[in-house]
Design a protein around this motif. Structure first.
Motif, PDB file in Angstrom:
ATOM      1  N   TYR A   1      11.227  13.404  -5.851  1.00  0.00           N
ATOM      2  CA  TYR A   1      11.599  12.009  -5.336  1.00  0.00           C
ATOM      3  C   TYR A   1      11.776  12.325  -3.702  1.00  0.00           C
ATOM      4  N   ARG A   2      11.485  11.967  -2.835  1.00  0.00           N
ATOM      5  CA  ARG A   2      11.459  12.158  -1.531  1.00  0.00           C
ATOM      6  C   ARG A   2      12.426  10.910  -0.678  1.00  0.00           C
ATOM      7  N   GLN A   3      13.292  11.046  -0.097  1.00  0.00           N
ATOM      8  CA  GLN A   3      14.270   9.806   1.037  1.00  0.00           C
ATOM      9  C   GLN A   3      14.382   9.512   2.317  1.00  0.00           C
TER      10      GLN A   3
ATOM     11  N   GLY B   1      13.293   3.781   0.711  1.00  0.00           N
ATOM     12  CA  GLY B   1      14.051   4.196  -1.080  1.00  0.00           C
ATOM     13  C   GLY B   1      12.914   5.182  -1.377  1.00  0.00           C
ATOM     14  N   LEU B   2      14.122   5.499  -2.660  1.00  0.00           N
ATOM     15  CA  LEU B   2      13.205   7.233  -2.642  1.00  0.00           C
ATOM     16  C   LEU B   2      11.725   7.105  -3.149  1.00  0.00           C
ATOM     17  N   GLU B   3      11.169   7.661  -3.094  1.00  0.00           N
ATOM     18  CA  GLU B   3       9.502   8.400  -2.617  1.00  0.00           C
ATOM     19  C   GLU B   3       8.974   8.609  -4.241  1.00  0.00           C
TER      20      GLU B   3
ATOM     21  N   TYR C   1      14.757  15.460   0.152  1.00  0.00           N
ATOM     22  CA  TYR C   1      14.506  15.484  -1.005  1.00  0.00           C
ATOM     23  C   TYR C   1      15.115  16.276  -2.419  1.00  0.00           C
ATOM     24  N   LEU C   2      14.969  15.214  -2.668  1.00  0.00           N
ATOM     25  CA  LEU C   2      15.699  14.718  -3.935  1.00  0.00           C
ATOM     26  C   LEU C   2      14.898  15.060  -5.597  1.00  0.00           C
TER      27      LEU C   2
ATOM     28  N   VAL D   1      10.147   3.792  -9.910  1.00  0.00           N
ATOM     29  CA  VAL D   1       9.633   2.889  -8.716  1.00  0.00           C
ATOM     30  C   VAL D   1      11.287   2.631  -8.550  1.00  0.00           C
ATOM     31  N   PHE D   2      11.854   2.701  -7.114  1.00  0.00           N
ATOM     32  CA  PHE D   2      12.847   2.572  -6.197  1.00  0.00           C
ATOM     33  C   PHE D   2      12.476   1.859  -5.566  1.00  0.00           C
ATOM     34  N   GLY D   3      13.589   0.447  -5.361  1.00  0.00           N
ATOM     35  CA  GLY D   3      13.457   0.150  -4.276  1.00  0.00           C
ATOM     36  C   GLY D   3      14.759   0.512  -2.903  1.00  0.00           C
ATOM     37  N   THR D   4      14.469   0.489  -2.048  1.00  0.00           N
ATOM     38  CA  THR D   4      15.467   0.507  -0.292  1.00  0.00           C
ATOM     39  C   THR D   4      16.637   1.119  -0.361  1.00  0.00           C
TER      40      THR D   4
END
Lengths: 117, 113
Positions: free
Chosen positions: A35-37, A42-44, A90-91, B102-105
């Motif tokens: 994931y990336r933030q 948020g986490l994408e 980057y997670l 799917v994450f929120g902010t």
């Protein structure tokens, strides 16, 4: 180690350079995620590995991004020709997938902070 | 297209009071929901989850409520403690597929003594 390990923890690079980010998941975890933030976001989701294969790489932003996983363990996320918009944390996360059951819980590393100048 | 939304970027609460963090989602296919907590310079850690067959799940001071008709969930922390100060992420997924969360902010919670 006991947790998900990521390296480097911080990376500053110049625009146009390639970077590699490494993730060492929890031993025995078959599923691995990137994931990336980005700032204020948020986490994408980027990509998911089950073993060494990537059933879903739909989150990779462009063909400059690629990832591989070897031996069902370590994964490397490579960003070629970095751009300033690639700057983010980057997670990596891993989980113990159990057939037919969604474990739900992802174990995250501390992340790799990438800054593209 | 933000499928999971946390409309409050921050929340301040006094120690001992209740903290309520809210989350809305748009995808009606989501049937599994989680909350993660994140401290600075650390990765997110799992806090609590709920599946769509329930409307409440409780774990100690933390309770998650799910309102499927409103596509809304909330996390209640009571009593709030200064150590709860962190960023809280709501996440959702679809059972039966792999666990693409799917994450929120995120909502930054500050609990003051």
């Amino acid at each position: 180690g006991a947790g998900v390990s990521q390296s480097p923890s911080n990376k500053v690079t110049e625009k146009g350079k390639d970077v590699e980010l490494r993730c060492d998941p929890i031993s025995g975890h078959t599923a691995l995620y990137w994931y990336r933030q980005s700032l204020g976001q948020g986490l994408e989701f980027l990509i998911y590995f089950q073993g060494n294969s990537a059933p879903d790489k739909s989150g990779l932003p462009s063909d400059r991004f690629s990832a591989e996983r070897t031996g069902g363990s370590v994964s490397t996320l490579t960003i070629q020709r970095t751009q300033q918009e690639d700057s983010a944390v980057y997670l990596c996360a891993s989980s113990l997938q159990t057939s037919g059951i969604v474990a739900g819980e992802l174990f995250f590393g501390e992340g790799s902070r990438l800054t593209v100048l | 297209d933000q499928q999971v939304k946390q409309n409050s970027p921050s929340l301040s609460v006094q120690e001992g009071r209740i903290s309520i963090l809210n989350c809305d989602y748009t995808n009606s296919m989501f049937d599994y929901f989680l909350w993660y907590k994140k401290y600075p310079a650390e990765g997110p850690t799992f806090l609590i989850s709920i599946s769509s067959i329930k409307d409440k799940n409780e774990d100690g001071r933390f309770t998650v409520f799910l309102n499927k008709s409103a596509k809304h969930l909330s996390l209640h922390i009571v009593p709030s403690q200064p150590g709860d100060s962190a960023v809280y992420f709501c996440a959702a997924s679809i059972l039966g597929g792999f666990q693409k969360l799917v994450f929120g902010t995120g909502t930054r919670l500050l609990v003051s003594p």
